[in-house]
Design a protein around this motif. Structure first.
Motif, PDB file in Angstrom:
ATOM      1  N   LYS A 100       0.830  -1.210   0.000  1.00 29.44           N
ATOM      2  CA  LYS A 100       0.000   0.000   0.000  1.00 29.44           C
ATOM      3  C   LYS A 100       0.864   1.260   0.000  1.00 29.44           C
ATOM      4  N   GLU A 101       1.966   1.244   0.740  1.00 24.65           N
ATOM      5  CA  GLU A 101       2.849   2.402   0.791  1.00 24.65           C
ATOM      6  C   GLU A 101       3.483   2.661  -0.578  1.00 24.65           C
ATOM      7  N   ILE A 102       3.902   1.609  -1.254  1.00 21.14           N
ATOM      8  CA  ILE A 102       4.477   1.781  -2.587  1.00 21.14           C
ATOM      9  C   ILE A 102       3.437   2.350  -3.540  1.00 21.14           C
ATOM     10  N   ARG A 103       2.231   1.815  -3.477  1.00 22.42           N
ATOM     11  CA  ARG A 103       1.176   2.284  -4.388  1.00 22.42           C
ATOM     12  C   ARG A 103       0.843   3.756  -4.132  1.00 22.42           C
ATOM     13  N   LEU A 104       0.837   4.159  -2.885  1.00 14.49           N
ATOM     14  CA  LEU A 104       0.580   5.567  -2.584  1.00 14.49           C
ATOM     15  C   LEU A 104       1.708   6.453  -3.122  1.00 14.49           C
ATOM     16  N   GLN A 105       2.955   5.969  -2.996  1.00 10.79           N
ATOM     17  CA  GLN A 105       4.081   6.776  -3.464  1.00 10.79           C
ATOM     18  C   GLN A 105       4.110   6.902  -4.985  1.00 10.79           C
ATOM     19  N   ILE A 106       3.604   5.896  -5.708  1.00  9.82           N
ATOM     20  CA  ILE A 106       3.602   5.992  -7.171  1.00  9.82           C
ATOM     21  C   ILE A 106       2.263   6.491  -7.709  1.00  9.82           C
ATOM     22  N   GLY A 107       1.405   6.960  -6.782  1.00 12.01           N
ATOM     23  CA  GLY A 107       0.188   7.649  -7.211  1.00 12.01           C
ATOM     24  C   GLY A 107      -1.015   6.771  -7.457  1.00 12.01           C
ATOM     25  N   LEU A 108      -1.052   5.577  -6.891  1.00 11.72           N
ATOM     26  CA  LEU A 108      -2.178   4.666  -7.079  1.00 11.72           C
ATOM     27  C   LEU A 108      -2.960   4.501  -5.787  1.00 11.72           C
ATOM     28  N   GLY A 109      -4.176   3.952  -5.896  1.00 13.38           N
ATOM     29  CA  GLY A 109      -4.958   3.623  -4.710  1.00 13.38           C
ATOM     30  C   GLY A 109      -4.379   2.417  -4.003  1.00 13.38           C
ATOM     31  N   GLU A 110      -4.810   2.197  -2.778  1.00 13.83           N
ATOM     32  CA  GLU A 110      -4.229   1.126  -1.971  1.00 13.83           C
ATOM     33  C   GLU A 110      -4.577  -0.270  -2.477  1.00 13.83           C
ATOM     34  N   GLU A 111      -5.769  -0.434  -3.060  1.00 11.01           N
ATOM     35  CA  GLU A 111      -6.216  -1.754  -3.477  1.00 11.01           C
ATOM     36  C   GLU A 111      -5.605  -2.142  -4.816  1.00 11.01           C
ATOM     37  N   SER A 112      -5.327  -3.435  -4.979  1.00 13.06           N
ATOM     38  CA  SER A 112      -4.722  -3.925  -6.215  1.00 13.06           C
ATOM     39  C   SER A 112      -5.467  -5.149  -6.722  1.00 13.06           C
ATOM     40  N   ASN A 113      -5.305  -5.425  -8.004  1.00 13.44           N
ATOM     41  CA  ASN A 113      -5.944  -6.561  -8.669  1.00 13.44           C
ATOM     42  C   ASN A 113      -4.858  -7.516  -9.149  1.00 13.44           C
TER      43      ASN A 113
END
Length: 642
Positions: free
Chosen positions: A465-478
């Motif tokens: 989740k931290e990586i996704r926030l840093q690269i501009g994405l939401g916390e949830e992934s598919n």
């Protein structure tokens, strides 16, 4: 939607769960989250086995009723699972009314089918393990599982006709090769228990009353096999009006167990299910032990590592990553604090943390934190892309075998390859010479991080989740998004943050971790002191301790610990080394030449790298004043204390 049901054993209630206890639960949690990412409807059951003689005795020693005693401990276990973010769906307690009622129904079904009969049991019994053992199974007269003394017991009992199921269990193994994994465990069951035929199994006790009563004979309580093992179906509402969960999820996809309880889950449990005409679980997977310096963790050996200090100092994901990455799940693995810290530095700080920091810093510096469309392909691009989109299937293949370590290694191949891609393309050079090519390189780096964030999510969710926030994405992934390249939207704003895994100074952090763990051991030892004083021992047990007078020859500071001394002592004609934590109370010059009392026949252990062969005895009061045990009059070293 396909269903998947995963369980851990229901644990004996202990408020001192070390990392060996948490291993199974963390693995089950990771497996559940992975299956959910794949699109399964996954259900995870765990709990506590709260009946039995040892619980009743522990409660009595603590001045409590058994239920009151276990209530407090269960609350602490649930708190630990909450701290670890364990996402279980059902926590079964064998003291739950719903569980009690179903277990009594199961017992009655077996009795009415003549699968249970009344008889008399004579045998060697280990109270801590709640197990009966034949003479041939004892090791030097001790319990083969825990090494403690056994006691001869004779009592009336109800027996399950386990002997009728030898051939059916062997056929189960033959027809379903994956039922018991790893393969080595299957050989153990065949060679140690099945090849000579099974004996009928005692399933009730009458010398204590803390348990589920036999419905028609309340002098007997239903023993752990039918009680605890049945939790896997009672937790789903088996044989109740509300059995939707049972109809939905049974049979289990996998029971995760430690290797010490394989017999119960792969011989007794399937035999009980066969007797009930029920479907069997698809698989029982028995993992190995987490050892400490190649020895099993044990309070009595003083080599316990608790999860709480690790989590407090380094975070949940560091702890989970190490457990799942360091050890091959079906085999024993050795834990050391240094090895843990080195793994954090190499994999999490140097590989993953460094990749995130470098990538977001370059996008921030070169493109004002915006993901820009790549317009110029070049060397190394296709190699990175093809590797990235192929990792998910390799992770799936590893997870199908419950090879958590191999799954993470496949992900780390991509992480290491992406770091290499930075070095190969040299963005710091491209910014001066080829902006279009730079934009492509930066896009590929961000896209690789997107794929990585999906892949690591079931294992280390906070980090994902931290990586996704840093690269501009939401916390949830598919999960399926990890199999495609180019999903990162142009124009996305990158939010560069703090380093997710700062590099550690191993020696400094080792000192902090060791001190924090030692403090927790001391606190829990003090908390149990009053209870321990009430545990009576026999004169035979006392005679096992070899207490001697020893003369202190030298006293040096421990090279790796602030609170320990390293002593050289003389015991008769023998000299040996003992490590002791009395530095707070004595100076070396006050100790040299003194005669003290030591236990000489303790198994050697290493304390912060220095071997200790014995224990110097001391007394401590409530105000933490301490004094060494000595003798009133001078007597030669080596003299026996009796």
């Amino acid at each position: 939607m396909e269903k998947f049901y995963v369980t851990t054993p229901i644990y004996y209630p202990s408020d001192n769960l070390h990392i060996g206890h948490t291993y199974t639960t963390v693995a089950a949690d990771v497996l559940k989250k992975f299956k959910e990412k794949q699109g399964y409807d996954a259900y995870f059951l765990t709990g506590t086995d709260e009946h039995g003689q040892k619980i009743q005795e522990a409660a009595n020693n603590n001045g409590q009723e058994p239920k009151e005693y276990v209530d407090e401990i269960v609350a602490s276990i649930k708190e630990l699972w909450k701290t670890l973010e364990i996402d279980y769906d059902k926590f079964v307690r064998t003291t739950d009314d719903s569980h009690t009622e179903i277990v009594q129904k199961i017992f009655m079904k077996l009795y009415e089918k003549d699968e249970i009969y009344k008889g008399k049991y004579e045998g060697h019994y280990c109270v801590p393990c709640e197990s009966f053992w034949a003479e041939s199974q004892l090791e030097e007269g001790m319990c083969p599982d825990c090494g403690r003394p056994v006691e001869w017991q004779e009592e009336e009992s109800y027996f399950f006709r386990l002997s009728n199921y030898t051939d059916r269990i062997l056929k189960l193994y033959e027809d379903n090769p994956n039922f018991l994994q790893p393969e080595s465990r299957k050989r153990e069951m065949i060679n140690n228990f099945l090849k000579d035929g099974l004996d009928d199994l005692s399933v009730t006790r009458s010398n204590f009353d803390w348990g589920i009563k036999v419905p028609f004979d309340e002098e007997h309580v239903i023993y752990v096999w039918i009680d605890a093992l049945s939790s896997y179906i009672t937790g789903l509402g088996y044989d109740t009006e509300n059995d939707e969960l049972f109809q939905k999820y049974w049979p289990a996809g996998v029971h995760l167990v430690g290797k010490e309880i394989v017999r119960f889950h792969t011989i007794i449990w399937p035999a009980l299910l066969m007797a009930l005409d029920m479907e069997l679980p698809e698989q029982v997977f028995a993992h190995g032990w987490i050892l400490f310096e190649d020895d099993k963790m044990s309070k009595s050996k003083g080599n316990i590592i608790y999860p709480e200090p690790i989590i407090e100092l380094f975070g949940i994901d560091s702890f989970k990553y190490f457990l799942m990455r360091e050890f091959s799940f079906g085999h024993d693995g050795s834990f050391s604090k240094r090895k843990f810290l080195e793994r954090l530095n190499s994999d999490l700080a140097n590989d993953l943390g460094n990749l995130v920091s470098r990538t977001t810093a370059m996008v921030d510096q070169y493109n004002d934190s915006i993901v820009v469309e790549g317009k110029k392909a070049g060397e190394f691009d296709e190699d990175l892309k093809s590797l990235a989109i192929g990792v998910a299937e390799k992770v799936e293949a590893a997870m199908d075998k419950l090879s958590f370590s191999d799954a993470l290694e496949e992900i780390w191949k991509l992480i290491r390859r992406t770091n290499k891609y930075i070095d190969e393309t040299s963005p710091w050079v491209l910014v001066k010479e080829d902006k279009d090519r730079l934009d492509t390189v930066l896009y590929n780096l961000i896209e690789s991080l997107r794929v990585i964030s999906v892949l690591i999510d079931p294992f280390i969710g906070k980090t994902s989740k931290e990586i996704r926030l840093q690269i501009g994405l939401g916390e949830e992934s598919n999960w399926e998004d990890a199999k495609e390249w180019g999903l990162m939207e142009v124009g996305t704003q990158v939010n560069r943050g703090e380093a997710i895994f700062p590099r550690l100074d191993i020696d400094k952090e080792l000192e902090k971790l060791s001190e924090a763990n030692d403090r927790l051991i001391e606190e829990r030892a003090k908390g149990q002191g009053e209870e321990d004083m009430k545990d009576l021992i026999t004169i035979d047990e006392f005679d096992k301790m070899d207490l001697r007078v020893a003369e202190i020859l030298s006293c040096e500071n421990h090279p790796n610990a602030d609170k320990l001394y390293v002593f050289q002592v003389k015991i008769g004609e023998e000299e040996r080394q003992i490590v002791s934590g009395i530095k707070e109370w004595y100076k070396p010059e006050d100790l040299v030449g003194k005669k003290v009392v030591v236990i000489t026949n303790l198994a050697p252990i290493k304390l912060r790298g220095e071997e200790s062969n014995g224990m110097i005895l001391a007394a401590e009061d409530d105000e933490e004043n301490l004094t060494l045990l000595s003798v009133l009059e001078d007597i030669k070293s080596g003299s026996t204390i009796s």
